[in-house]
Design an enzyme around this catalytic site. Structure first.
Site, short mmCIF file in Angstrom:
data_model
loop_
_atom_site.label_atom_id
_atom_site.label_comp_id
_atom_site.label_asym_id
_atom_site.label_seq_id
_atom_site.Cartn_x
_atom_site.Cartn_y
_atom_site.Cartn_z
N PRO A 98 103.86 -18.91 58.92
CA PRO A 98 103.16 -18.06 59.90
C PRO A 98 103.62 -16.60 59.85
O PRO A 98 102.93 -15.72 60.35
CB PRO A 98 103.54 -18.69 61.26
CG PRO A 98 104.03 -20.05 60.95
CD PRO A 98 104.61 -19.99 59.56
N GLU A 104 111.32 -27.68 60.46
CA GLU A 104 111.32 -26.35 61.10
C GLU A 104 111.12 -25.25 60.07
O GLU A 104 110.89 -24.09 60.43
CB GLU A 104 112.62 -26.11 61.88
CG GLU A 104 112.90 -27.14 62.98
CD GLU A 104 111.66 -27.47 63.81
OE1 GLU A 104 111.07 -26.54 64.39
OE2 GLU A 104 111.30 -28.67 63.88
N ARG A 151 87.08 -21.51 44.46
CA ARG A 151 85.62 -21.28 44.53
C ARG A 151 85.20 -19.98 43.86
O ARG A 151 84.04 -19.80 43.53
CB ARG A 151 85.14 -21.17 45.98
CG ARG A 151 85.33 -22.32 46.87
CD ARG A 151 85.04 -21.96 48.31
NE ARG A 151 83.77 -21.26 48.48
CZ ARG A 151 82.58 -21.83 48.43
NH1 ARG A 151 82.48 -23.12 48.23
NH2 ARG A 151 81.50 -21.12 48.58
N ASP A 156 77.52 -13.74 47.61
CA ASP A 156 76.88 -12.43 47.42
C ASP A 156 77.71 -11.30 48.01
O ASP A 156 78.15 -11.39 49.15
CB ASP A 156 75.52 -12.40 48.16
CG ASP A 156 74.39 -12.84 47.26
OD1 ASP A 156 74.69 -13.32 46.16
OD2 ASP A 156 73.24 -12.71 47.69
#
Ligand code: 4HQ
Length: 249
Positions: free
Chosen positions: A88, A115, A153, A168
């Protein structure tokens, strides 16, 4: 795209055997290989974690098995492979980041559990810290899979022609326009007339306007980052005006 993963749960990455990414693996456009720190422990109990120095609940992944697993992964990796730590605290992963990372030959993703991982691994094996969002996951695996999906992708030939339409550049940074398929009327709910009339220019204009309007309504933060052309500004103003009309009634 070569993806090595350091994980205590390699079976989770079977999720990447489905759909577009499954096909990419079959076509040798994507290689997934896992290294489990469990297989690289040098202590007699085979532990991969230990209690945090300084105290606090929970466990920390030990540096030695992580280090040995990364070293092993590096032996199979293409040269210049970036190490990515899922945390994070990392830079927020988004579509522009995916576009940049898609140009790399490969990555080693380090998916921590518990952790987190012993901080010293980042000094021994420097890399980049990335986050998939401001929330806390139980492990880095889903974060790594999210990045692998979004990046792969964008690798040439991974998507077929029909699937590629989605990427696009002219609609980059905007939300998708609404989609409809048969039937044209379902329980009195009809498909917008313009989509049924076959005027491709009118359809393109309507879709761009819908993309602009939905982005303005649902994700105004995305619009603030974008500079709109004169045509786009006019389409958005028209959409906003029609919305105002609805509200005033
Ligand atoms: N983690 N984006 C792994 C995350 C996370 C995120 C928390 C990383 C738990 C062990 N990773 N540790 N958000 O929440 O990447």
């Amino acid at each position: 795209m070569w993806c090595g993963i350091i994980t205590l749960f390699p079976d989770m990455f079977e999720a990447l055997e489905y759909g577009v990414l499954g096909r990419a693996q079959k076509n040798d456009l994507l290689k997934i290989a896992c290294w489990n720190p469990r297989d690289f422990t040098d202590n007699k109990h085979g532990n991969v974690d230990d209690r945090p120095y300084g105290g606090s609940p929970g466990m920390v992944m030990s540096v030695q098995p992580l280090h040995a697993a990364i070293q092993a992964a590096k032996k199979s990796a293409p040269k210049n492979t970036k190490i990515i730590y899922l945390t994070p605290q990392g830079k927020r992963f988004d579509q522009p980041a995916a576009e940049k990372l898609a140009k790399e030959d490969g990555f080693i993703f380090v998916a921590g559990r518990y952790e987190g991982i012993d901080e010293r691994i980042m000094q021994l094996e420097p890399g980049e810290e990335w986050s998939v969002g401001d929330f806390v996951l139980s492990g880095g695996e889903f974060a790594a899979m999210t990045m692998i999906d979004a990046i792969t992708r964008l690798v040439p030939n991974v998507l077929g022609d029909a699937e590629s339409a989605n990427n696009d550049s002219h609609c980059a940074g905007l939300l998708e326009y609404p989609h409809y398929t048969r039937p044209d009327c379902y329980q009195d709910l009809v498909v917008p007339e313009v989509l049924l009339q076959g005027n491709h220019q009118a359809i393109a204009k309507w879709r761009l306007q819908q993309s602009l309007g939905r982005t303005w309504q649902k994700r105004p933060d995305l619009l603030e980052k974008k500079t709109l052309s004169t045509v786009e500004q006019e389409l958005l103003r028209e959409y906003q005006a029609s919305e105002q009309g609805i509200k005033r009634d």
